[in-house]
Design an enzyme around this catalytic site. Structure first.
Site, PDB file in Angstrom:
ATOM      1  N   GLU A   1       0.833  -1.217   0.000  1.00 31.74           N
ATOM      2  CA  GLU A   1       0.000   0.000   0.000  1.00 31.74           C
ATOM      3  C   GLU A   1       0.865   1.263   0.000  1.00 31.74           C
ATOM      4  OE1 GLU A   1      -2.958  -0.463  -0.664  1.00 31.74           O
ATOM      5  OE2 GLU A   1      -3.671  -2.310   0.266  1.00 31.74           O
TER       6      GLU A   1
ATOM      7  N   HIS B   1      -3.010   2.099   8.255  1.00 28.53           N
ATOM      8  CA  HIS B   1      -4.062   1.268   7.662  1.00 28.53           C
ATOM      9  C   HIS B   1      -4.259   0.033   8.533  1.00 28.53           C
ATOM     10  CE1 HIS B   1      -6.353  -1.186   4.951  1.00 28.53           C
ATOM     11  NE2 HIS B   1      -5.357  -2.003   4.687  1.00 28.53           N
TER      12      HIS B   1
ATOM     13  N   HIS C   1      -7.155  -3.331   9.657  1.00 30.15           N
ATOM     14  CA  HIS C   1      -8.335  -4.133   9.295  1.00 30.15           C
ATOM     15  C   HIS C   1      -9.273  -4.186  10.510  1.00 30.15           C
ATOM     16  CE1 HIS C   1      -6.012  -6.390   5.866  1.00 30.15           C
ATOM     17  NE2 HIS C   1      -6.096  -5.089   5.683  1.00 30.15           N
TER      18      HIS C   1
ATOM     19  N   GLU D   1     -17.797  10.981  22.422  1.00 35.89           N
ATOM     20  CA  GLU D   1     -16.541  11.648  22.082  1.00 35.89           C
ATOM     21  C   GLU D   1     -16.305  11.741  20.570  1.00 35.89           C
ATOM     22  OE1 GLU D   1     -15.443   7.855  23.086  1.00 35.89           O
ATOM     23  OE2 GLU D   1     -13.319   8.343  23.072  1.00 35.89           O
TER      24      GLU D   1
ATOM     25  N   HIS E   1     -12.877  -3.997   3.776  1.00 38.89           N
ATOM     26  CA  HIS E   1     -11.426  -4.149   3.881  1.00 38.89           C
ATOM     27  C   HIS E   1     -10.864  -3.537   5.177  1.00 38.89           C
ATOM     28  CE1 HIS E   1      -7.291  -3.990   1.670  1.00 38.89           C
ATOM     29  NE2 HIS E   1      -7.118  -3.918   2.972  1.00 38.89           N
TER      30      HIS E   1
HETATM   31  P1  13P Z   1       1.124  -5.498   3.013  1.00 30.21           P
HETATM   32  O1  13P Z   1       1.555  -6.732   3.740  1.00 30.21           O
HETATM   33  O2  13P Z   1       1.766  -5.400   1.644  1.00 30.21           O
HETATM   34  O3  13P Z   1       1.375  -4.254   3.847  1.00 30.21           O
HETATM   35  O4  13P Z   1      -0.432  -5.595   2.751  1.00 30.21           O
HETATM   36  C1  13P Z   1      -1.338  -5.740   3.809  1.00 30.21           C
HETATM   37  C2  13P Z   1      -2.648  -5.075   3.548  1.00 30.21           C
HETATM   38  O5  13P Z   1      -3.382  -4.816   4.484  1.00 30.21           O
HETATM   39  C3  13P Z   1      -3.045  -4.746   2.166  1.00 30.21           C
HETATM   40  O6  13P Z   1      -4.151  -3.899   2.152  1.00 30.21           O
HETATM   41 ZN    ZN Z   2      -5.359  -4.016   4.015  1.00 27.16          ZN
END
Ligand code: 13P
Ligand code: ZN
Length: 271
Positions: A114, A138, A140, A168, A209
């Site tokens: 990413e 980023h 999940h 909050e 995602h």
């Molecule tokens: P990477 O291992 O390349 O960082 O990818 C993980 C991910 O969450 C892709 O969206």
């Molecule tokens: Zn991801």
């Protein structure tokens, strides 16, 4: 100074570990990047060695010459604390903003897939915060992901629900959250769309995602991700009990809150 003795590397590793403890980083899920200041990089220069230039696949001239600490592609957050040099690294962007080189770490690895999204987000945020924003994260986040299967994928709907579910939230993210439909991850296209949303928000949801958060330091960025995900968790619980809320924080309550806390909520997201 050695990189691993620096406050920025310690902060980076600590945040990655916190994210892992939240359960947001199954396998190699998620990635983190930090734009290192001039002073910070000078303090560790004896620990840097420069590899060959490689293509970024996007153009980020606004980041020419900048250094970043990043997580490695395919690397697991759960292993960062034990072996930061293998699972993270430092890269430098060239003078055109089209290439990068590895200066430390990322042993037998490359930066996160990413990287285009991270760098495009950094470029936008550096510009609009006049250099204040340094962290892109980023993760999940389970409950946010769950909600992208049941709520309309609209900025206004997600923002309003998240503001409403925890007092909050409007104070922590008064600008709201952006939402993108499902897209193929790891490329230029999703990176460009995310950076467009980052012009308006510090949080962007990738449907089915996860989420991207931006902030000036590790605490703020982690706190932002955590607050939004917690609010999403409350909504998931409520929707699991009943399709209809019996009482809630009303829009007038939100307006009163914004006045008391001196934050400006996006009026177009209120009814
Ligand atoms: P990477 O291992 O390349 O960082 O990818 C993980 C991910 O969450 C892709 O969206
Ligand atoms: Zn991801």
């Amino acid at each position: 100074m050695k990189i691993l003795e620096s406050d920025f590397a310690k902060g980076f590793i600590n945040m990655a570990n916190d994210g892992n403890n939240m359960g947001w980083h199954e396998r190699n899920g998620g990635n983190l990047s930090y734009r290192i200041s001039g002073e910070e990089i000078r303090s560790v220069k004896e620990d840097l060695s420069y590899g060959p230039w490689r293509d970024i696949t996007v153009s980020v001239p606004g980041l020419a010459g900048e250094y970043f600490m990043v997580t490695g592609s395919g690397r697991y957050f759960r292993n960062i604390l034990a072996d930061p040099e293998k699972n993270t690294g430092i890269i430098q962007i060239d003078e055109t903003g089209e290439k990068y080189r590895i200066c430390w770490g990322l042993k037998e690895s490359v930066p996160t897939s990413e990287l285009p999204a991270h760098l495009l987000n950094h470029e936008v945020k550096k510009e609009i915060t006049r250099g204040n924003c340094r962290v892109i994260y980023h993760a999940h986040t389970t409950n946010i992901i769950a909600l992208t299967f049941v709520l309309p994928l609209e900025d206004a709907v997600f923002t309003h629900e998240l503001w409403e579910m925890a007092t909050e939230c409007p104070v922590v993210f008064p600008d709201g959250v952006g939402v993108l439909p499902w897209m193929v991850p790891g490329g230029r296209e999703i990176g460009l769309k995310t950076a467009e949303k980052m012009r308006e928000y510090d949080l962007v949801i990738w449907a089915h995602h996860g989420m991207f958060a931006a902030g000036c330091d590790f605490d703020t960025t982690f706190g932002l991700m955590h607050t939004a995900e917690k609010s999403a968790g409350i909504l998931v619980k409520v929707l699991s009990m009943t399709p209809r809320k019996r009482q809630t924080i009303t829009d007038d309550d939100l307006r009163r809150l914004s006045k008391e806390f001196h934050v400006k909520l996006r009026e177009e997201f209120l009814n």
